[in-house]
Design a protein around this motif. Structure first.
Motif, PDB file in Angstrom:
ATOM      1  N   UNK A 128       1.360  -0.834  -0.510  1.00 57.07           N
ATOM      2  CA  UNK A 128      -0.164   0.264  -0.029  1.00 57.07           C
ATOM      3  C   UNK A 128       0.907   1.452  -0.231  1.00 57.07           C
ATOM      4  N   UNK A 129       1.516   1.165   0.877  1.00 61.50           N
ATOM      5  CA  UNK A 129       2.760   2.342   0.916  1.00 61.50           C
ATOM      6  C   UNK A 129       3.411   2.476  -0.137  1.00 61.50           C
ATOM      7  N   UNK A 130       3.976   1.667  -0.887  1.00 61.92           N
ATOM      8  CA  UNK A 130       4.470   1.259  -2.345  1.00 61.92           C
ATOM      9  C   UNK A 130       3.951   1.340  -3.281  1.00 61.92           C
ATOM     10  N   UNK A 131       2.798   1.218  -3.925  1.00 66.18           N
ATOM     11  CA  UNK A 131       2.506   1.875  -4.898  1.00 66.18           C
ATOM     12  C   UNK A 131       1.748   3.250  -4.135  1.00 66.18           C
ATOM     13  N   UNK A 132       2.097   3.735  -2.808  1.00 67.47           N
ATOM     14  CA  UNK A 132       1.334   5.483  -2.715  1.00 67.47           C
ATOM     15  C   UNK A 132       2.717   6.053  -3.022  1.00 67.47           C
ATOM     16  N   UNK A 133       3.619   5.318  -2.939  1.00 68.59           N
ATOM     17  CA  UNK A 133       5.123   6.517  -2.878  1.00 68.59           C
ATOM     18  C   UNK A 133       5.218   6.763  -4.631  1.00 68.59           C
TER      19      UNK A 133
END
Length: 136
Positions: A66-71
């Motif tokens: 989830x963090x990777x997608x956003x970043x």
């Protein structure tokens, strides 16, 4: 006239990544996310990205992804010279440093990747090289 790459929305990306992870296919999750981000980065500078492509996705079960997608979407916007949206930059860092796709990597390799990781990812405890975000 040059044909513009079709964009993959953040919502579709998150849903596809989650399905791949549920099936235990991290390689497919990596390929899909990379393709979505690469299309944003490589689109011509004068192309307008439709708002629907940039809308925040629904949460997924794997908070690291989830963090990777956003970043990654924030990174793509920054590479285009555009401001990332708040949902992209407000993602919480992963709890411990994560070498994306590199489980079991040696310390020297992790150090190498860390030295080539853009700040936007390093600030979220994600190790990934700049070149990993563009497909040919």
């Amino acid at each position: 006239m040059k044909t513009e790459a079709r964009f993959i929305s953040a919502a579709d990306t998150a849903a596809t990544v989650e399905r791949a992870l549920e099936l235990g296919d991290e390689a497919a999750a990596i390929r899909h996310l990379t393709e979505a981000v690469s299309r944003l980065i490589q689109a011509s500078a004068d192309s307008k990205i439709p708002q629907a492509i940039l809308e925040a996705p629904d949460p997924i079960r794997d908070s690291r992804y989830e963090t990777l997608i956003a970043t990654a979407f924030a990174y793509a916007m920054s590479r285009r010279g555009e401001m990332p949206l708040a949902w992209m930059t407000d993602a919480k860092p992963v709890p411990t440093e994560w070498l994306w796709g590199g489980d079991g990597a040696s310390k020297p390799f992790r150090d190498f990747i860390r030295s080539h990781t853009p700040d936007i990812f390093r600030d979220k405890n994600i190790l990934t090289r700049e070149r990993d975000w563009t497909t040919l």
